[in-house]
Structures are given as structure tokens and as C-alpha cells.
Motif scaffolding. Structure first.
Motif, mmCIF file in Angstrom:
data_model
loop_
_atom_site.group_PDB
_atom_site.id
_atom_site.type_symbol
_atom_site.label_atom_id
_atom_site.label_comp_id
_atom_site.label_asym_id
_atom_site.label_seq_id
_atom_site.Cartn_x
_atom_site.Cartn_y
_atom_site.Cartn_z
ATOM 1 N N GLU A 13 0.823 -1.217 0.000
ATOM 2 C CA GLU A 13 0.000 0.000 0.000
ATOM 3 C C GLU A 13 0.851 1.258 0.000
ATOM 4 O OE1 GLU A 13 -2.406 -0.752 3.455
ATOM 5 O OE2 GLU A 13 -4.021 -1.607 2.236
ATOM 6 N N ASP A 17 1.196 4.026 -2.993
ATOM 7 C CA ASP A 17 1.057 5.475 -2.817
ATOM 8 C C ASP A 17 2.142 6.205 -3.609
ATOM 9 O OD1 ASP A 17 -1.056 5.162 -1.017
ATOM 10 O OD2 ASP A 17 0.210 5.470 0.761
ATOM 11 N N GLY A 67 -4.154 1.888 -1.794
ATOM 12 C CA GLY A 67 -3.096 2.658 -1.157
ATOM 13 C C GLY A 67 -3.560 3.070 0.226
ATOM 14 N N THR A 68 -2.992 4.146 0.733
ATOM 15 C CA THR A 68 -3.344 4.614 2.065
ATOM 16 C C THR A 68 -3.926 6.018 1.997
ATOM 17 O OG1 THR A 68 -1.220 5.666 2.546
ATOM 18 C CG2 THR A 68 -1.396 3.304 3.040
ATOM 19 N N GLY A 71 -1.161 8.596 1.894
ATOM 20 C CA GLY A 71 -0.604 8.822 0.567
ATOM 21 C C GLY A 71 -1.438 9.792 -0.247
ATOM 22 N N LYS A 72 -2.741 9.669 -0.174
ATOM 23 C CA LYS A 72 -3.628 10.574 -0.905
ATOM 24 C C LYS A 72 -3.533 11.995 -0.358
ATOM 25 C CE LYS A 72 -6.643 11.566 -4.009
ATOM 26 N NZ LYS A 72 -6.144 11.789 -5.351
ATOM 27 N N GLN A 75 -0.436 13.701 -1.578
ATOM 28 C CA GLN A 75 -0.557 14.126 -2.977
ATOM 29 C C GLN A 75 -1.345 15.431 -3.080
ATOM 30 O OE1 GLN A 75 -1.637 11.002 -5.736
ATOM 31 N NE2 GLN A 75 -2.751 12.463 -6.992
#
Length: 143
Positions: A13, A17, A67-68, A71-72, A75
């Protein structure tokens, strides 16, 4: 799910990311050189993900597919900073270097595990993870 599979899925995950962030940054920057670099880094992440997924599947477990949230959020944060920055590319490089730090630390933590199976699974991936980290660190320093 076994402890090894759980930890491998967490690494999948986190690495995903990074892959997604590189793809996004590639689409946002204007420099052809950076577009190529970010594509190559995304592919390197894909290779690590595939290797980890195979290890999870070999243990008759289901590999992580997402993903996690962290991570989002990173971004979105990078996009916001880049929009406000006079040097969008430097902002993405700095944020991607931080993403590489996160990935490297997650792999290093997993290598410190008391689980010998997990450590054995990660030995071949660590040089790839470290090389990506070092490349982005050096690029950031060169800015």
C-alpha cells in the motif's frame, strides 16, 4: 492473515502510494526530463509491488489492492503547494523525496521485525527501494 502477509500488504500500500504520486507528478510537470524520470520511478515502484504481491499470493493470502489515506493526503498537499509555488517542479521533487523517505522507513522498520520470513522476503527488494530513495534525495539536493 499471517503477520508476514499483513506487513507485506502494508508495504504494498505504501509503495503503491508512491507509484501513484509519481504518475500524478509526471502528469503535472512540464519538463520532459522530469516526466521521464517520474515514469521510470513509477515503473520501479510497480516492480516492487509486483514482487511483494507474488510473495503474499505464494502464502495463499490476498495482496492489498489499494493505497493509504496518508498517501492521498500527501498528494493533495503537494498539489496545493505546487499551485502556490513559483517553482512547481521543485515542490514536486521535494514532496516525492518525502514520499521516498516514508517508503524507505517502512521497509527498514519491516526489516527490523522479529519475523525472519518477512526479512527474507524483503532482502531482494531493499536495494531497489534504497536506490529510488537515494535518487530523489540527490535530485532534491541538486535543486
Amino acid at each position: 492473515m499471517s503477520n508476514t502477509a499483513t506487513q507485506l500488504n502494508e508495504l504494498i500500500e505504501i509503495t503503491r502510494d508512491g507509484k501513484r504520486f509519481y504518475e500524478h507528478a509526471r502528469d503535472e510537470v512540464k519538463s520532459g526530463e522530469l516526466k521521464t524520470l517520474f515514469s521510470n520511478m513509477s515503473q520501479a515502484k510497480s516492480n516492487v509491488i509486483i514482487a511483494l504481491e507474488k510473495r503474499v499470493a505464494a502464502n495463499q493470502e490476498t495482496p492489498a489492492s489499494g493505497g493509504t489515506l496518508t498517501g492521498k493526503v500527501r498528494q493533495v498537499y503537494a498539489d496545493t503547494r505546487a499551485a502556490l509555488s513559483s517553482d512547481e517542479e521543485a515542490t514536486y521533487i521535494a514532496q516525492l523525496e518525502e514520499a521516498e523517505d516514508r517508503i524507505l522507513h517502512a521497509f527498514e522498520d519491516a526489516m527490523q521485525s522479529n519475523d525472519p520470513d518477512l526479512r527474507a522476503e524483503l532482502v531482494s527488494e531493499m536495494p531497489k527501494v534504497r536506490a529510488c530513495h537515494d535518487l530523489m534525495r540527490d535530485l532534491k539536493k541538486a535543486q
